[in-house]
Design an enzyme around this catalytic site. Sequence first.
Site, PDB file in Angstrom:
ATOM      1  N   THR A 189      36.247  44.627  53.937  1.00 28.17           N
ATOM      2  CA  THR A 189      36.714  43.840  52.703  1.00 28.17           C
ATOM      3  C   THR A 189      37.507  42.585  53.432  1.00 28.17           C
ATOM      4  O   THR A 189      37.898  42.579  54.630  1.00 28.17           O
ATOM      5  CB  THR A 189      37.620  44.514  52.043  1.00 28.17           C
ATOM      6  OG1 THR A 189      38.691  44.894  52.559  1.00 28.17           O
ATOM      7  CG2 THR A 189      37.131  45.751  51.054  1.00 28.17           C
ATOM      8  N   GLU A 334      33.248  47.384  47.605  1.00 25.53           N
ATOM      9  CA  GLU A 334      33.366  48.962  47.583  1.00 25.53           C
ATOM     10  C   GLU A 334      32.440  49.486  46.704  1.00 25.53           C
ATOM     11  O   GLU A 334      32.420  50.464  46.594  1.00 25.53           O
ATOM     12  CB  GLU A 334      34.915  48.848  46.965  1.00 25.53           C
ATOM     13  CG  GLU A 334      35.955  48.808  48.110  1.00 25.53           C
ATOM     14  CD  GLU A 334      36.618  47.302  47.976  1.00 25.53           C
ATOM     15  OE1 GLU A 334      35.870  46.542  47.730  1.00 25.53           O
ATOM     16  OE2 GLU A 334      37.712  47.358  48.494  1.00 25.53           O
ATOM     17  N   LYS A 441      51.863  35.282  34.305  1.00 24.38           N
ATOM     18  CA  LYS A 441      52.594  36.024  33.541  1.00 24.38           C
ATOM     19  C   LYS A 441      53.582  35.063  32.897  1.00 24.38           C
ATOM     20  O   LYS A 441      54.577  34.939  33.593  1.00 24.38           O
ATOM     21  CB  LYS A 441      53.213  37.216  34.142  1.00 24.38           C
ATOM     22  CG  LYS A 441      51.987  38.042  34.431  1.00 24.38           C
ATOM     23  CD  LYS A 441      52.669  39.344  35.187  1.00 24.38           C
ATOM     24  CE  LYS A 441      51.205  40.115  35.725  1.00 24.38           C
ATOM     25  NZ  LYS A 441      51.471  40.322  37.122  1.00 24.38           N
ATOM     26  N   TRP A 446      49.966  37.259  29.145  1.00 22.48           N
ATOM     27  CA  TRP A 446      49.176  36.890  30.313  1.00 22.48           C
ATOM     28  C   TRP A 446      48.377  35.805  29.886  1.00 22.48           C
ATOM     29  O   TRP A 446      47.758  35.600  28.980  1.00 22.48           O
ATOM     30  CB  TRP A 446      48.322  38.178  30.526  1.00 22.48           C
ATOM     31  CG  TRP A 446      48.872  39.328  31.256  1.00 22.48           C
ATOM     32  CD1 TRP A 446      50.419  39.428  31.321  1.00 22.48           C
ATOM     33  CD2 TRP A 446      48.415  40.540  31.847  1.00 22.48           C
ATOM     34  NE1 TRP A 446      50.701  40.590  32.043  1.00 22.48           N
ATOM     35  CE2 TRP A 446      49.611  41.212  32.319  1.00 22.48           C
ATOM     36  CE3 TRP A 446      47.033  41.067  32.163  1.00 22.48           C
ATOM     37  CZ2 TRP A 446      49.307  42.324  33.013  1.00 22.48           C
ATOM     38  CZ3 TRP A 446      47.086  42.220  32.690  1.00 22.48           C
ATOM     39  CH2 TRP A 446      48.146  42.793  33.138  1.00 22.48           C
TER      40      TRP A 446
HETATM   41  P1  AMP Z   1      34.369  41.256  47.219  1.00 25.44           P
HETATM   42  O1  AMP Z   1      34.604  42.552  47.643  1.00 25.44           O
HETATM   43  O2  AMP Z   1      34.824  40.320  48.720  1.00 25.44           O
HETATM   44  O3  AMP Z   1      32.997  40.671  47.258  1.00 25.44           O
HETATM   45  O4  AMP Z   1      35.255  40.815  46.082  1.00 25.44           O
HETATM   46  C1  AMP Z   1      35.205  41.206  44.978  1.00 25.44           C
HETATM   47  C2  AMP Z   1      35.999  40.907  43.988  1.00 25.44           C
HETATM   48  O5  AMP Z   1      35.401  39.409  43.620  1.00 25.44           O
HETATM   49  C3  AMP Z   1      36.199  41.465  42.663  1.00 25.44           C
HETATM   50  O6  AMP Z   1      37.014  42.524  42.449  1.00 25.44           O
HETATM   51  C4  AMP Z   1      36.564  40.197  41.333  1.00 25.44           C
HETATM   52  O7  AMP Z   1      37.809  40.021  41.674  1.00 25.44           O
HETATM   53  C5  AMP Z   1      35.767  39.136  42.334  1.00 25.44           C
HETATM   54  N1  AMP Z   1      34.510  39.120  41.545  1.00 25.44           N
HETATM   55  C6  AMP Z   1      33.423  39.501  41.800  1.00 25.44           C
HETATM   56  N2  AMP Z   1      32.360  39.036  41.017  1.00 25.44           N
HETATM   57  C7  AMP Z   1      33.006  38.411  40.052  1.00 25.44           C
HETATM   58  C8  AMP Z   1      32.667  37.561  38.589  1.00 25.44           C
HETATM   59  N3  AMP Z   1      31.318  37.409  38.457  1.00 25.44           N
HETATM   60  N4  AMP Z   1      33.614  37.131  38.100  1.00 25.44           N
HETATM   61  C9  AMP Z   1      34.895  37.266  38.460  1.00 25.44           C
HETATM   62  N5  AMP Z   1      35.325  37.819  39.626  1.00 25.44           N
HETATM   63  C10 AMP Z   1      34.360  38.233  40.406  1.00 25.44           C
END
Ligand code: AMP
Length: 543
Positions: A189, A334, A441, A446
């Site tokens: 990650t 994940e 916030k 929110w």
């Molecule tokens: P990653 O593991 O780096 O791909 O990041 C995952 C995170 O990206 C998620 O927990 C979200 O916060 C954000 N994310 C992924 N897809 C979207 C989406 N379509 N809209 C808003 N946030 C997203």
Amino acid sequence: MSRLMGQMMQMPLMISSLLTHAARHSADTEIVSKRVEGDIHRYTYRDAELRARKLAQALARLGCEMGDRIGTLAWNGYRHFEIYYGTSGSGLVCHTINPRLFPEQIAWIINDAEDRVLCFDLNFLPLVEKLAPTLRTVQHFVLMSDPAHMPAQTSLSGLLCYEELVEAEDGQYTWPQFDENTASSICYTSGTTGHPKGAVYSHRSTVLHAYASALPDAMGCSAQDVILPVVPMFHVNAWGLPYSAALVGAKLVLPGPHLDGKSLYELFETEKVTFSAGVPTVWLGLINHAKQHNLKFSTFKRTVIGGSACPPSMLRTLEDDFGVNVIHAWGMTELSPLGTLSKLKAKHLDLPLEAQRRILEKQGKVIYGIDMQIIGDDGQPLPWDGKSSGNLVVRGPWVIQSYFRRDESPLQDGWFPTGDVATIDPDGYMQITDRSKDVIKSGGEWISSIELENIAMAHPAVHEAAAIACKHPKWDERPLLVVVRKPGASLTREEMLAFYEGKIAKWQIPDDVVFVDEIPHTATGKIQKLKLREQFANHVLPT
Ligand code: AMP
């Protein structure tokens, strides 16, 4: 009473079976790559499968054994594709590394994963030379190129040439069968705080994810598709596309490092691409290029956009101006990564276009295999009414249970907490309000930073926008909007703020707007909110 058991064959779900299937049933279907070197390489699934077998032989000859991690620092290309299958298929673990991370982070990740071999594209040679003295476990460095491109001089001792390794083998190799729960690949990650954490995928999770993501209500991949994953193969396995493309026998087009609007547009047209996938920022570049030169797409029909929220204005531009259907998707490293995708149900087909769009703008419905809930601060599940917003938790066979070599379990009551805040409507469409860390916030209420950004992005003079929380003496936090104007466009603070009127409640409208030349992005193309908050930590809001 004795239990009646099913009488079906026991065949483990093996990643190698995806490629052997493609090689047998889509033997002459092409994989086309724009190489780092700039030229185009084309061959078929039949060729790829043979070379993946040869690679498996070569890695065994280097002494690699079941479970060893093989690191890659590489763009989307056919050699990277062969490494995906040659490693996992032979029981090794493919560890894709994001080259856009800081060098210290890359070294930390390679040491944490204990990579035994590191394969890298030609343009990462200087980076690898710099990192090498700090890499404790790498025994072999492999340059993913041919003898003609090997450097005359390098500080890497015993640097190996990928083509020489592969071509030295005869391909007399049978893909082994083993427990489907064996590790197949690792992806770290991005870790905005603390060290990155490794998500370890298995053969079973990867094959199930490939099946599910190819379904019509997910990515809808077919043998008639030409798929160009813009999303890098180092970002959660290019959202599984190298696997689902093989599963359905679709032609694959791999763009290498050439991700600017012009290069992408040319590749879309010459290779007759029908389907693509990527984060919103890459589409900004492609759309700008196409608009500036008055270009249309002749075959490109649909794209998945995810990784961060797809602004509704982008969805509309792609659909109305270019005839490209947008499938908004949500996922995480994940989750391998796919969780939800936005597609209409039969009952929505008679709705007016605007009502359909409001559904499609959400992050969508879960694919079978993923289960989700939203949880309130009291730990109780919240109703699916489209209004109650809570912490999104998920579970399923392609969701991690633990991180690589971390003892503490991330799960809460068997669910994985995503760190996202969301609503779910009665039809099961999930909408992300915010990352829990990014929500603003204000006086106990929110404000969704995503909603503020989506509105700003709809203004014709805005290229990119980010909404962040700014400290406020009375309300605790208030929204500050950071804007990059389109080249040559004029836009004042007052015009931007006036644009919000009537679109959201007055108290949610940002208190201030600042204009910048550039908004910082993470290594996976997301807006770096943490950095922006630091940058504007001392910003004084107007009273
Ligand atoms: P990653 O593991 O780096 O791909 O990041 C995952 C995170 O990206 C998620 O927990 C979200 O916060 C954000 N994310 C992924 N897809 C979207 C989406 N379509 N809209 C808003 N946030 C997203």
